[in-house]
Enzyme design. Structure first.
Site, PDB file in Angstrom:
ATOM      1  CB  THR A 194      -0.691   0.168   1.406  1.00 38.34           C
ATOM      2  OG1 THR A 194      -1.793  -1.003   1.475  1.00 38.34           O
ATOM      3  CG2 THR A 194      -1.743   1.238   1.581  1.00 38.34           C
ATOM      4  NE  ARG A 220      -7.490  -8.664   2.068  1.00 37.98           N
ATOM      5  CZ  ARG A 220      -6.565  -7.652   2.366  1.00 37.98           C
ATOM      6  NH1 ARG A 220      -6.580  -6.820   1.318  1.00 37.98           N
ATOM      7  NH2 ARG A 220      -5.721  -7.770   3.316  1.00 37.98           N
ATOM      8  N   GLY A 260      -9.270  -4.801   2.770  1.00 38.75           N
ATOM      9  CA  GLY A 260      -8.012  -4.849   3.618  1.00 38.75           C
ATOM     10  C   GLY A 260      -8.386  -3.652   4.799  1.00 38.75           C
ATOM     11  CG  ASP A 261      -4.526  -2.369   6.381  1.00 38.06           C
ATOM     12  OD1 ASP A 261      -4.573  -3.376   5.602  1.00 38.06           O
ATOM     13  OD2 ASP A 261      -4.000  -1.438   6.470  1.00 38.06           O
ATOM     14  CB  THR A 313       2.057  -0.776   4.359  1.00 36.25           C
ATOM     15  OG1 THR A 313       2.152  -1.681   3.431  1.00 36.25           O
ATOM     16  CG2 THR A 313       3.309  -0.791   4.951  1.00 36.25           C
ATOM     17  N   GLY A 314       1.227  -3.870   4.798  1.00 34.13           N
ATOM     18  CA  GLY A 314       1.292  -5.436   5.114  1.00 34.13           C
ATOM     19  C   GLY A 314       0.077  -6.157   5.149  1.00 34.13           C
ATOM     20  N   GLY A 349      -3.197  -7.020   5.828  1.00 35.87           N
ATOM     21  CA  GLY A 349      -4.287  -6.173   6.450  1.00 35.87           C
ATOM     22  C   GLY A 349      -5.273  -6.661   7.553  1.00 35.87           C
TER      23      GLY A 349
END
Ligand code: ASP
Length: 286
Positions: A148, A176, A178-179, A199-200, A202
């Site tokens: 991200t 899906r 994510g965060d 980032t990473g 989520g």
């Protein structure tokens, strides 16, 4: 005292645009939006906007969020066919009475706001999906298929803003989210205190509401670096298989101090300030 900090190598070029905006005396919210647009529009950035890795059905679905110095926020999830989701998120924040729009509704809103519907799949996107299908790789995250762009800035008036934008994890389950569009998880800004972005993996960031947790630690008196390290340490105790699900954060406080930390080696962030110009820095791991 302008500062801009953003995630990963693509943050370096994005910072250049954000810095020009900050140097011309404009607001942090403009800097983060326009800075992130640079990564969204670049087909060579395969994890954000145009030219992204698709999901496992071959479709690109995008998530983004933005937050200003007044505590206003906007987000889009599962947005398709729009190259600049962070700008749609800003429109949600400023020109709707909502915080988050999703899928078809987000697309309809974007078109009403004048955004152009376009195919986001490049040859790279299609080829990577064909390759993934033929190899049947079922590995949601490695060091190359996520990333991200999160960006935090402080402007000449001392106001903070933040934003993030992502294609999520490559070959994710269709649908899906994510965060990144979840306020408090992938992004949080409190103009009195500080800001953070994640980032990473989520799912881990959502479970631990990481960005909000970091800003709360800054509120309690930690420096941004200490706050990032504390939340990474907490995350490691809560998530047993964290090695397979790395997460990383950047943070900035009202005084212009920055922090960055991750659970795994290899996380780079870009920092632009008056003292050193634009630099790509490898974050601490703990
Ligand atoms: N956090 C993003 C997501 O899970 C991916 C990433 O930043 O690596 O959607």
């Amino acid at each position: 005292m302008s500062i801009v900090i953003s995630t990963w190598k693509h943050g370096y070029v994005a910072n250049e645009t954000a810095w020009k905006i900050l140097s011309s005396g404009r607001k942090a919210i403009d800097a983060v939006e326009k800075g992130i647009n640079v990564a969204e529009l670049a087909p060579e950035v395969h994890t954000v906007g145009y030219g992204c890795y698709p999901d496992r059905d071959g479709t690109i679905t995008l998530d983004a969020s933005i937050m200003d110095d007044k505590g206003n926020c906007g987000a889009v999830t599962y947005l398709q066919n729009i190259k600049t989701p962070v700008s749609v998120a800003r429109k949600v924040m400023e020109d709707s009475s909502h915080v988050m729009l999703s899928g078809e509704g987000a697309l309809k809103f974007a078109i009403e706001q004048g955004f152009k519907e376009e195919n986001l799949l490049t040859d790279f996107s299609k080829d990577s999906w064909e390759k993934w299908k033929s190899e049947k790789i079922d590995k949601p995250v490695d060091m190359h298929n996520h990333d991200t762009i999160g960006m935090l800035a402080i402007d000449n008036s001392g106001n903070l803003a933040g934003a993030c934008s992502t294609g999520g994890m490559a070959f994710k389950q269709h649908g899906r989210i994510g965060d990144s569009p979840i306020i408090g998880a992938g992004l949080f800004v409190d103009n009195d205190i500080g800001a953070a972005a994640g980032t990473g993996y989520g799912e881990v960031i959502m479970k631990t509401v990481g960005s909000f947790a970091i800003v709360e630690q800054i509120r309690l008196g930690l420096s941004p670096q200490e706050a990032c390290e504390k939340i990474i340490a907490n995350t490691k105790t809560k998530i047993p298989n964290i090695d397979e699900m790395p997460v990383y954060y950047i943070a900035l406080n009202k005084q212009g101090e920055i922090g960055a930390c991750g659970t795994k080696k290899g996380f780079e962030y870009a920092l632009y300030n008056n003292e050193n110009g634009n630099r790509l820095i490898e974050a601490n791991i703990i």
